[in-house]
Scaffold this active site. Structure first.
Site, mmCIF file in Angstrom:
data_model
loop_
_atom_site.group_PDB
_atom_site.id
_atom_site.type_symbol
_atom_site.label_atom_id
_atom_site.label_comp_id
_atom_site.label_asym_id
_atom_site.label_seq_id
_atom_site.Cartn_x
_atom_site.Cartn_y
_atom_site.Cartn_z
ATOM 1 N N HIS A 264 1.445 3.833 2.009
ATOM 2 C CA HIS A 264 1.813 4.249 3.010
ATOM 3 C C HIS A 264 3.697 4.728 3.102
ATOM 4 O O HIS A 264 4.181 3.664 2.111
ATOM 5 C CB HIS A 264 1.479 4.033 4.053
ATOM 6 C CG HIS A 264 0.057 4.539 5.117
ATOM 7 N ND1 HIS A 264 -1.003 3.723 5.296
ATOM 8 C CD2 HIS A 264 -0.435 5.478 4.349
ATOM 9 C CE1 HIS A 264 -1.964 4.214 5.694
ATOM 10 N NE2 HIS A 264 -2.091 5.171 5.248
ATOM 11 N N HIS B 125 -7.407 -1.682 5.821
ATOM 12 C CA HIS B 125 -6.116 -0.845 6.610
ATOM 13 C C HIS B 125 -6.585 0.530 5.723
ATOM 14 O O HIS B 125 -7.465 0.660 5.582
ATOM 15 C CB HIS B 125 -5.123 -0.845 5.665
ATOM 16 C CG HIS B 125 -4.005 -0.357 6.099
ATOM 17 N ND1 HIS B 125 -4.096 -0.577 7.783
ATOM 18 C CD2 HIS B 125 -2.862 0.264 6.289
ATOM 19 C CE1 HIS B 125 -2.668 0.861 8.440
ATOM 20 N NE2 HIS B 125 -2.442 0.635 7.399
ATOM 21 N N ASP C 195 5.776 4.654 5.031
ATOM 22 C CA ASP C 195 6.402 3.404 5.563
ATOM 23 C C ASP C 195 7.037 1.883 4.236
ATOM 24 O O ASP C 195 7.573 0.890 4.312
ATOM 25 C CB ASP C 195 6.291 3.357 6.410
ATOM 26 C CG ASP C 195 5.082 3.185 6.961
ATOM 27 O OD1 ASP C 195 4.422 3.295 6.399
ATOM 28 O OD2 ASP C 195 4.487 2.248 8.116
ATOM 29 N N HIS C 196 5.854 1.734 3.911
ATOM 30 C CA HIS C 196 5.838 0.621 3.099
ATOM 31 C C HIS C 196 6.498 0.564 0.946
ATOM 32 O O HIS C 196 6.903 0.176 0.614
ATOM 33 C CB HIS C 196 4.989 0.323 2.337
ATOM 34 C CG HIS C 196 4.552 -0.733 3.890
ATOM 35 N ND1 HIS C 196 4.452 -1.333 4.379
ATOM 36 C CD2 HIS C 196 3.751 0.335 5.351
ATOM 37 C CE1 HIS C 196 4.192 -1.999 5.659
ATOM 38 N NE2 HIS C 196 3.783 -0.544 5.910
ATOM 39 N N HIS D 1 0.459 -0.789 -0.083
ATOM 40 C CA HIS D 1 0.087 0.245 0.117
ATOM 41 C C HIS D 1 0.525 1.497 -0.345
ATOM 42 O O HIS D 1 2.166 0.933 0.276
ATOM 43 C CB HIS D 1 -0.797 0.178 0.834
ATOM 44 C CG HIS D 1 -0.905 0.175 2.556
ATOM 45 N ND1 HIS D 1 0.166 -0.902 2.723
ATOM 46 C CD2 HIS D 1 -0.667 0.616 3.394
ATOM 47 C CE1 HIS D 1 1.040 -0.422 4.330
ATOM 48 N NE2 HIS D 1 0.328 1.046 4.515
ATOM 49 N N ASP E 26 -0.373 -4.289 6.120
ATOM 50 C CA ASP E 26 -0.654 -3.613 7.517
ATOM 51 C C ASP E 26 -2.064 -3.728 7.387
ATOM 52 O O ASP E 26 -2.803 -3.943 6.541
ATOM 53 C CB ASP E 26 -1.165 -1.584 7.145
ATOM 54 C CG ASP E 26 0.674 -1.827 7.299
ATOM 55 O OD1 ASP E 26 1.863 -2.133 7.430
ATOM 56 O OD2 ASP E 26 1.131 0.013 7.528
ATOM 57 N N HIS F 129 6.368 -4.679 12.031
ATOM 58 C CA HIS F 129 5.635 -3.235 11.831
ATOM 59 C C HIS F 129 5.648 -2.731 13.035
ATOM 60 O O HIS F 129 4.130 -2.443 13.975
ATOM 61 C CB HIS F 129 4.588 -3.153 10.781
ATOM 62 C CG HIS F 129 4.524 -1.832 10.299
ATOM 63 N ND1 HIS F 129 3.080 -1.259 10.778
ATOM 64 C CD2 HIS F 129 4.741 -1.234 9.886
ATOM 65 C CE1 HIS F 129 3.092 -0.335 10.666
ATOM 66 N NE2 HIS F 129 3.551 -0.810 9.296
#
Lengths: 302, 302
Positions: free
Chosen positions: A63, A141, A65-66, A61, A211, A269
């Site tokens: 976000h 999510h 941090d990914h 996805h 997530d 995570h």
């Protein structure tokens, strides 16, 4: 060899000793990258991952941090002379994010990117390559998000030696039998493959849950998996905050792994607020004993 | 305090011990960030830079090693609760690159970004804030690229004590004199400020030359600077390659600093091919003795 190497196990804010999410899945001679937080290319260098064998990238996805490390990795692969094509499976908007940054920098990649958009809610097989099969499924999510199930099939059928001998198939032909061939004897009898072999053993399966809020609807995708990765952003005490932010706790991840009869659980995570990770094991192992921290640099066999 | 803290000194491909370009300029109580390669937020944490005091970010150009770390930093500032506005001076395309990534992640920043586009070729003052003045100038690179000149002015006029005494200005009023005020004596005589003070000393100046081919047209911007940062992607032996790629060599950087009568030279943006940096000093110091490697974590006073 089928294994997953952890490159990062932290959530949104990277810490000095925990990088954001990224994992390398090794399927024999092919490498897959699942998620690519900022600094992933440094972790790839640090843990001596063979970049050249990387063929497939999966982004769960959008976000940061990914995926914030992806653009840098793509550039570095180019600067290092890559010419082999690379496939990226990700939410559709990522294609434009990559394109605009390549254009602004005047970069013409020397290798081809095969971008496969994952439309919201899509479920099903997205990649078949030799003995490798990858499917995706949606997780719940705050934005469109996917888990990935990576299966490494056994290609060869299993020989029944007694049967093969009884039908007088020469041992030199056993390899062909395992690949599914029939055998025509000199006396004219066609020895059918399924008289002397049984189907390949079931493959091994690694399921990455990305997530997600705690969600029993994930169970069908996790059932009997060899290794599951499930996020545990928070400890049990912050169950309320986890739900608010569409994340999960230690207890929730372990419960799901137990309900799915998975063989092993990796957790990661972690919120940056946690400096010690042992409490995560203390909360998960009573529910699902075969749990490990997805520790950076460690390779877990599937 | 006026100084520059190096967060990264490497060129395109980050290495395990050298991050891509980023520098913090400290101007008394204000922090400026110049360029923001991947991992800059980690370097900011590692070197305990006070993020909260960061007000201004300057991006020289849109090659990834100068800005791929920005989006992660902006997100982290948000997650850490920033509410103070932040100004970003950068090529115009960067605004869209930021916006699209914020939209995709469903992120609404809690702080305001004041984006100031630097149009190709623009030259002039772009920021005045108290005693701080920043101007930009174009450098010759493969894409639109800017250098930045940061000046910290002395605010206070310099008192001439003998004159002040002669005009019978009370010592308690000296502070006001330094701020430019006249003094009205009890006997009605107006003591004009410039009878008892002289203008403030010249400010100090740090000039960041970004990425650039060797270019004597930069000299007017570098003239008499206190500290110059000039890239030295290559050693002298690779002068041809440097020119091809619109980069500079050690000898070129040192020659320019000497011609500009600068006081000090910092060199950086080293190609990843170099594991040892001493040869850069061996080539620059004979031409410009006061040269230093822009070493990560080190603060150089201006």
């Amino acid at each position: 060899m089928f294994g997953v190497t952890i490159l990062g196990n932290n959530s949104a804010i990277p810490t000095l000793d925990r990088y954001p999410t990224a994992q390398i899945v090794t399927c024999n001679d092919q490498l897959l990258l699942i998620d690519c937080g900022e600094g992933t290319q440094l972790q790839i260098a640090k843990y001596r991952i063979k970049r050249g064998k990387l063929r497939y990238i999966f982004i769960s996805h959008l976000h940061g941090d990914h995926y914030f490390g992806l653009i840098g990795l793509l550039n570095t692969l180019n600067l290092m002379g890559r010419v082999d094509p690379l496939s990226i499976y990700a939410p559709p908007e990522l294609e434009q994010i990559i394109q605009i940054q390549m254009e602004c920098s005047g970069t013409a990649l020397r290798y081809e990117i095969n971008f496969v958009p994952l439309m919201p809610g899509y479920t099903g097989v997205i990649l078949e390559d030799k003995d490798l099969s990858v499917s995706c499924f949606p997780t719940q999510h705050r934005i469109s998000c996917f888990g990935f199930s990576v299966e490494l099939r056994k290609k060869k059928r299993k020989l029944i030696p007694d049967q093969a001998k009884a039908y007088e198939v020469p041992a030199a032909y056993y390899g062909k039998l395992q690949e599914g061939a029939d055998y025509l004897r000199k006396d004219g009898l066609l020895v059918k493959n399924d008289w002397v072999t049984i189907p390949p053993e079931k493959g091994k399966r690694y399921v990455y849950c990305a997530d997600t809020i705690y969600d029993v609807n994930l169970l069908p995708y996790l059932q009997d998996a060899d290794v599951i990765y499930h996020e545990t952003t928070y400890l049990h005490e912050l169950e309320g905050r986890a739900a608010e932010r569409f994340h999960s706790t230690s207890v929730q991840a372990a419960s799901l792994a137990a309900a799915a009869h998975a063989k092993r659980l990796l957790i990661g995570h972690f919120s940056s607020m946690y400096t010690e990770l042992d409490p995560f094991l203390e909360q998960t192992r009573p529910i699902f004993p075969n749990t490990d921290i997805a520790e950076e640099g460690v390779t877990f066999l599937v």
